[in-house]
Structure formats: C-alpha cells, structure tokens
Design an enzyme around this catalytic site. Structure first.
Site, mmCIF file in Angstrom:
data_model
loop_
_atom_site.group_PDB
_atom_site.id
_atom_site.type_symbol
_atom_site.label_atom_id
_atom_site.label_comp_id
_atom_site.label_asym_id
_atom_site.label_seq_id
_atom_site.Cartn_x
_atom_site.Cartn_y
_atom_site.Cartn_z
ATOM 1 N N CYS B 78 -1.500 0.987 -3.194
ATOM 2 C CA CYS B 78 -1.018 2.298 -2.747
ATOM 3 C C CYS B 78 0.362 2.711 -3.247
ATOM 4 C CB CYS B 78 -1.094 2.418 -1.238
ATOM 5 S SG CYS B 78 -1.043 0.873 -0.341
ATOM 6 N N HIS B 141 5.616 5.976 1.304
ATOM 7 C CA HIS B 141 5.339 4.708 0.639
ATOM 8 C C HIS B 141 6.115 4.459 -0.649
ATOM 9 C CE1 HIS B 141 1.985 1.507 1.047
ATOM 10 N NE2 HIS B 141 2.922 1.377 1.952
#
EC number: 3.1.6.4
Lengths: 522, 522
Positions: B78, B141
């Site tokens: 991710c 993220h």
C-alpha cells in the site's frame, strides 16, 4: 410439479403476449436455439472476466439477456454432458457412464460400442409433438453406430460429426471421423473437411454457421417453429479457426477459435433480429464441460477463478458460461443466481413448447422460465458425478465433496495434469479419497476457488451437513442407475464404412470384431 | 514528450468543447476524482468476473466508461503504491522502499521514521497551479510524522488516518491510529471511531462517503475545480462494513465491504449527475495492490484468474481493477488494452488540468488521455519492484521475471501463504531465485495465470528477450534510486500525541527514542 408449472407458464405466455401465428393461423410456440460450446470454460468470455475481452457479441448477448454465473453441466466430459442435455437426465440414469472402474469418465470414442439407448426420450423427439422441426449442427457424440444416428432420435436434419474431430489418422488403425449431412456421410475430417493441424486452419465454424443461418431462414419462411442445436467444436483440441480469424486473438489459437465463435453468435443473433423473430426465439448459450486445462495454453481455455478443469468435479470442471437471450421476454442485463443445469435446457425447452416432460421416468432438469421471466429462485441440488460415483453435491452456496480425485499418480507423473498451477492440499488428490462420512464442504460464495474447506467442528459445517445429508440420501435411495452404455469397445465398430461411403468411394474394411472392456484411465 | 502532448490535449479539449466557466468566467479544467481502494483485487468486481456479481454500480460505471483490464499498481504493497500514485514516480525513485534486505516490501507502520520527502512534488501541490482545491478522504500512508502531513504536501483538506486501521491496541505498546480532520486528530480508531473486530461493524465507509459528497457539493457551489482523492480502506483487513450492509453479501464480510463501497460509488456518481457536472468531472476507480489472499476468504478478496496476491510481483499482486468514467468525453462501454499504471493517474490528472509534469525529474506516469479519448495504444513497460529489486517487467503481452519469490520457507511453514491453492513449479518459489540472465517469460494473453513459461529455446523467447533486454538496460542504467525512506523504525515516533490530542485529552507519553533498522520479513 415442475411439469405442471411449465405448462402453466406457456399458457400464461400465450395469454399475456401477442401470440405469433404460425402458417396454420394458430399461436406458435417460440423457436429454441441452443448454442453448445465444446470445452469452453467459464472464464473464456469477456463478460465472465476474460482479461483480453474478445467476445463483444457474447458480451452484448449477456447485456441484452440474462447471465447465469452458477450454471452447471451434468458431467465433466462431453458425451455424458450432451446426453444429459438432450434427455434432461443425469448420465447415471440415461446410461452414459461406465462401470469398468470406479469414478471413471467415459465418452464415445470410435471404438465404443454403446450409445444413446432407444428407451431414452430426446428433446427433439418430444418437440415434434408441438410441431417443431429440429436440426443438429456439429458434434453429436451420443454414439456413432447406425441405431444411434441423431435422425433416429428425433432430429430432422443433421450436419456434423458423430465423434470428436481427433486425428489426423491414416485410415488404417482407425478411420478419420465422418461428417454427415442427414443420413449419409459427405466426407471425413482431414480429408474433404480439412483441419490443418500445424496452422490450426479449418473452415468448419463458417460451415456450421452457414448451416445454422440457412436452417433458421428456411424455417422462418415455412413459418414452422424450430429447434436448432448448434453443437460446434472449434474450442475442443485440436483447436481451429478459419483464415480471417487465425492470428487475430491476443490469446493465441484458442482465442482465435473463440473470436470466430463470438462473431458467429453475433451473426446468428443479427439474423434473428433481421428476420424480426427475436421475440419468438429463445436462445441459450453454454458449454459441455469446463476448459481442458490439459491442453492449455495453446489449445485450452480458462475457468476463471475456479479450481481445475475438464475431467474433474471441481468447479472448473463443471461450472459453465451461460447466457439466456430472448429480447422482450427475458429482461435485459440481468444476473440470475439460480443454480442451473444443462439438463434444465431440456425441461425449459419443453415448457417453452407448451409440453410436459415425460412422466414415466425421473427427469433431473428444472423449468428455468420462472427464474428467467420472473426472477424466481428455486432451491435444488447440483450433483457432480464421475462415472458411477457421486463425487459432490452443491446446495445453495455450499458444495460438499464425498470423493476427491483428479487423476492417478501414474498419469500425473506422466504429465497429465487437470489442475496446472493449482494444488489444494487434501482436495486435488491423486488418489481417490473417500469423504462420504465427513464430506469436505466449501462455501462457494466466499470461496469460489474451493481452497478453504469449512472446519469440521464449526457450527456452519454441522448445519450444512444436516441440510445436505437428507438431499443426498433421498437422491441415492431413489436412484435406479441405467444400464451403462460405455463399457464395451470394439475396433470393428469404428467409422469404417458409414452410410453413403459407397457414393464417395470412402468405404474401409473393418477388422475382425473383438469386443473388449473399454479402458478409462481417469 | 508526454508532457507536451498533455498540454496540447487540454488546449484541444478547450477548443473542441463548450468550456465550463469558473467563478471568474474563465474556462475551468475538469474536476478530478480518484477512487482508490485498499487491497481490492482485480477479480472483485462483477464486470471483472466475480461470480456473485454484487457490484452493480461499478459495473454500470464500466458500462458508461472505459475498462482497463491491463492496469497495474507500482508496488504490491500500500504505502509505496500510494506514493507512486501521488508523485507519478516509481517507489525506487521517490524513496518509498527499503534497503534493509533484498527485495523486501516495506510500508509505513506507526514505528517507521520516514515518509514522503519534501523534495517530492505531489499531485495536489501541482494542481494548485491550475486553481484546484484538493481533499484526501481516507488513508494517507505516506508517513505520519508532522512533516509528512498531507496538508503540508498540497492537500487543502483531509479527513482520515495516516496509517492502516490495525488494532485494536491498548494504547500501551502502541497507540491506536488517529483520525484527522485537516490539521488535527479528532479521535482514534477503536475509540471515537469504533470498528467492531468481532462483528466487523464500522460506520467508516459511510463517514468517508459523506465527506466526499460534502466536498463535491461545496466545490461545485464555489465553482472551483476540485481534486478528490477518495482513499477508503474497508477492504483492508480488518475488513468492515456498516450495519445495513453486514451479512448482505454472498461473499461474507469481505463482500459486505465491497457492497457498501459499490453503493457509495453509485451515490458519488449520482451526485455528479444530479449536480450536472459529469461532463466536467473525470473519475477513475482502481486499487492500491492485489487482493490480500493471506486474509482470504473472510477478509481477503479475489484476483480472478491471476497468480498469487498482495506482496508478490505476480499478476495477482499488481494487476488492478480500473475504470475511467467521464460521460460525454470518454466513450461508453469501451475496453482499452493500454498497459496502464497507477502512476499514469498523476500525469493524466496534470494533463486534464492543462499542466505539464515537472521537468526536473523522471516521471514514470504516462498521460492516458490519448488512450481514453482516442483509443490510442502506447507501448510502454510496466516495472515490478519489490523494495530495491526489479523483479519483473511487462512489455506488450510479455512478462519477464528476473527474480521470483513469494516469501521465505520459514514464513511459509508458519502458514504465511501469498498464493493459497496455487503453486507453479519454479515460479512461486520460496527462495529468492535469480533469472536475470535468462528471465522466465510468460505470454499474458495466452497465459494470464503465469503457468507456462516460454521455452528458452523457442524463437518466440529469443525474440522477446531481444525486445525486453534493451528496455530493462536503459531503465537500469538511467535509474538514480531515491534515498530509501523506510529503513529506520523507532517506537518513539508512533502516534502518541498527534496535534489536537490536548483538546481531546488523548495525548500519550512516548517511550524513549531508540532508532533501529525496521524488520521487513518479505
């Protein structure tokens, strides 16, 4: 009960619709067109997720029709699957199985002695009762000896072959497969009907397409309801396509064959539209068994996310692409989660014709019209057989395996792999593993790839077992197996001298008759 | 060259279209809406063949837009994938990788010290130059320490979290992940923003949906072009859905999450239609990496026919569902076989805004507008990295593996399996196997499942190798790796006391600072 509902349905259709009038001025039941593919897999169509998405016509057919993602054949091999379609009965009932070994797949190669018993009632025989003219185009595969001839089992016309287009042979050890027009052979594969084994070129799909178009036009002109069973075989190895399609697919030769089929389906649907008979023609597209992964990637297709392929009773062997198309009747762009079976095409076709299925025998097919026309869902089991062995059953979202087997270690070590790249420990076994007491159970919604058996100790497992057990018990207790037809082989029964061979100067001399047990290795 | 073409394109769009006028009366570039899923697999959408077909809104989006079956992320994990999207650059360039081990996947857990370097130019920073207002909803993220805050990297608004919603924790060994509104924490997962680990219930997708709808309405009212990056995470384990969706899917909890997302996408597209801004809003749907098969079947999705999943550089790890939607501009119901990359969303977005990508650095993303608007196909390589190692490259239909690895035997024996049910001998290896001299080459059209490497001796192999070798050589010779950002970890940098914690009384005391090498096992 299914039969009564079917008859009700057609009467209802007659009431609610502007009935199409036949030549006699009476309402005419809809034409029925079954497009049966050979070894095409669930994952071979764009609409089923094939990444190259080379099936615009089939995808359009789905967009204009109803998709059945949970549609099954009755056997992971061609002959029994086709016998099931045309009789509405499991192969274990209609005799299309062998008892020469346990859980063995059997079919009708040239040397097989048996075929479809006269006692079986085939769809075209029954449709005659409603005035239908029936034609089979392509592969018959229910026996090649004279008594099994499709025109003796209800079809009025035939263009195609009795067996697979295996070859080429030298006509010595075995003859090339004949191609029939109606009663007589008009040539043989690799001779009058060439298939270039090296380039994959063959004109057969075009010929089969033409046969379909001509038949439809003729019946439309004669205003007679028709049943066309278009059982083409370009996606069965040796895979072929005609020149304009060869080399056009991103998927290699197999994709070329699929593209030509897709194009042909488009032409058939377009003809129905041009003739303005779409609202009176029911079309169903499906395949006889899962993709033959053993022939992949060059000559085998894709089963999408499912486990293994042809010859197995995992989902890849028996779940099929399926599309129903009947513009104006079946709503467009729908998905039905009805568990469907190839045998349902028998019962559904009878229902369309306003006929009831035979009441003197067990019929496994359901009438799918309530699913197609009203979106109903009927609970029903799907049984997965290999030969005489009930390998698995699906009920709702749950599938229980009572036996697991792919093929023997011996075959596997020789490179015969029905599950290339796949291996689920304890599931894709190479010994016949019995699980009849504690079946392996999968939830096909969460786990379509059959990778994660439910824990034996879970409440879910126990609940499912409670539901499945009586269904299987009832099935097995009531089951009267038919006489197995695929036990005996004999070199002498091969296609040495089919009717019409004299005219062509193509009669061969059969060897001495030596009946023997057929050998079915898997 | 790509940049010039991009600018040309927008000028062309301005000329050929009725330009939408902004508040100032000047033509306004289109709004940009990137819908980025978390661990959603290629095979999770009905339109990509998921058998339960529970994504009617996404399927409709595809029917009204353009499907990209050959669309790739830049990394099978991710954080690097998201960094690549927002910078248009491979993680090896933008620093989102580790050198702590060879070919190791790294991301941004709480203890990681690094994040997106200030020297990287992010899409929202650049879009400011064309007057865009940008919002990120969901998972960032790209680093959770203050200097990495999304509002310091071009976004004007944020609602969401800096890290994965892992937990629940007791706030001792590690704090729960904060949820931010703009600059400040407004609560933590499992506290103010509950996720019921047992039932899977959480209201987060509904909150993220509301954030999206509100933002769109506000920008539409203000007549300002907007960029909305909707990076929701319901399909990342622990998978969640809100009450109305729980238990509604045939696919279990994972399917519940997908159904809620599908419903939300439908609501977003409907709002664009209601506001009559569809013709001025470009929408793209994709995912950050392949389905996490390690969490399947309960909390992981499907990669359809592809090999393995998240964490791997097989197709299942990096090929993504992808749909472009821009009614009136992108033709409806099309399929593009352009090899696409998540990094192209950077360049394409700039092109839509009439901007050129930065010229002082290598940009890996292409402008996809020629593919979307004119059906053009551009040849370009797709590079598959794990950490600092070029594992594979795809060019046209061919994929060459220079290294193969799933994970270590040690991990595998502990039950960590990135390829459950799949095993391709010599391909899905548990030791890092080097093939740089003689790569394993697959034809992805004939063999999307990477099961049949081409024979080294074949002409096809040699021809492909000749084409691929210079492309890889050129890439590697010109490559200047960025400073690796994911090497150092430190318990002290976790989300103990994010800005705003005082107001909430939610500040925790960090432990002593002990920087150490992060451990990346696979």
């Amino acid at each position: 009960m299914a039969a009564v509902a079917a008859a009700m349905r057609w009467r209802l259709l007659q009431v609610i619709s502007v009935a199409v009038l036949g030549a006699s001025g009476t309402p005419q039941p809809p034409n029925i067109l079954l497009l049966l593919m050979d070894d095409m897999g669930w994952g071979d169509l764009g609409v089923y997720g094939e990444p190259s998405r080379e099936t615009p016509n089939l995808d359009r057919m789905a967009a204009e029709g109803m998709l059945f993602p949970n549609f099954y054949t009755a056997n992971p091999l061609c002959s029994p699957s086709r016998a099931a379609l045309l009789t509405g009965r499991l192969p274990i009932r209609n005799g299309f199985y062998t008892t020469n070994g346990q859980a063995r797949n059997a079919y009708t190669p040239q040397e097989v002695v048996g075929g479809i018993p006269d006692t079986e009632l085939l769809l075209p025989e029954l449709l005659k009762g409603a005035g239908y003219v029936s034609k089979i185009v392509g592969k018959w595969h229910l026996g090649h000896r004279p008594r099994f001839h499709p025109l003796k089992h209800g079809f009025d016309e035939w263009f195609g072959s009795p067996n697979c287009h295996f070859g080429p042979y030298d006509n010595r050890a075995r003859p090339n497969i004949p191609v029939y027009r109606d009663w007589e052979m008009v040539g043989r594969f690799y001779e009058e009907f060439p298939i270039n084994h090296k380039t994959g070129e063959a004109n057969l799909t075009q010929i089969y397409l033409q046969e379909a178009l001509d038949f439809i036009k003729r019946q439309q002109a004669a205003q007679r309801p028709f049943f066309l069973y278009w059982a083409i075989d370009a996606t069965h190895a040796p895979v072929y396509a005609s020149k304009p399609f060869l080399g056009t697919s991103q998927r290699g030769r197999y994709g070329d064959a699929v593209r030509e089929i897709d194009d042909s389906v488009g032409k058939i649907l377009n003809l129905l539209q041009d003739l303005r008979i779409v609202e009176n023609t029911f079309v169903f597209f499906t395949s006889d068994n899962g993709a033959a992964l053993i022939s992949a990637p060059k000559e085998g297709g894709s089963n999408g996310p499912f486990l293994c392929g042809k010859q197995t009773t995992f989902e890849g062997g028996m779940r099929e692409p399926a599309i129903a198309w009947w513009p104006g009747r079946i709503p467009a762009g729908q998905v039905s989660h009805q568990l469907g079976s190839i045998m349902d095409l028998f019962t559904t076709s009878l229902s369309l014709a306003g006929l009831e299925p035979p009441s003197d025998r067990v019929i496994d097919g359901l009438d799918l019209l309530p699913a197609m026309l009203q979106g109903q869902l009927m609970e029903r089991p799907i049984f997965y057989y290999r030969g005489n062995t009930l390998m698995a059953v699906t009920l709702g979202q749950y599938k229980a395996h009572f036996w697991t087997w792919t093929n023997s270690w011996e075959e596997f070590r020789q490179g015969v792999d029905f599950c290339p790249g796949q291996n689920v420990s304890g599931v894709t076994t190479h010994t016949q593993e019995e699980h009849t007491k504690l079946p392996l159970i999968f939830h096909l919604g969460r786990d379509p790839g059959e990778r994660y058996p439910l824990s034996f100790a879970s409440t879910e497992y126990l609940n499912v077992l409670d539901r499945i057990t009586p269904v299987v018990q009832q099935h097995q207790e009531a089951l009267v197996p038919g006489q197995p037809q695929l036990n005996v082989c004999n070199q002498a029964v091969m296609n040495w001298a089919p009717p019409g061979c004299e005219k062509l100067g193509k009669c061969l001399t059969p060897p001495e008759s030596v009946p023997e047990k057929c050998s079915w290795p898997h």
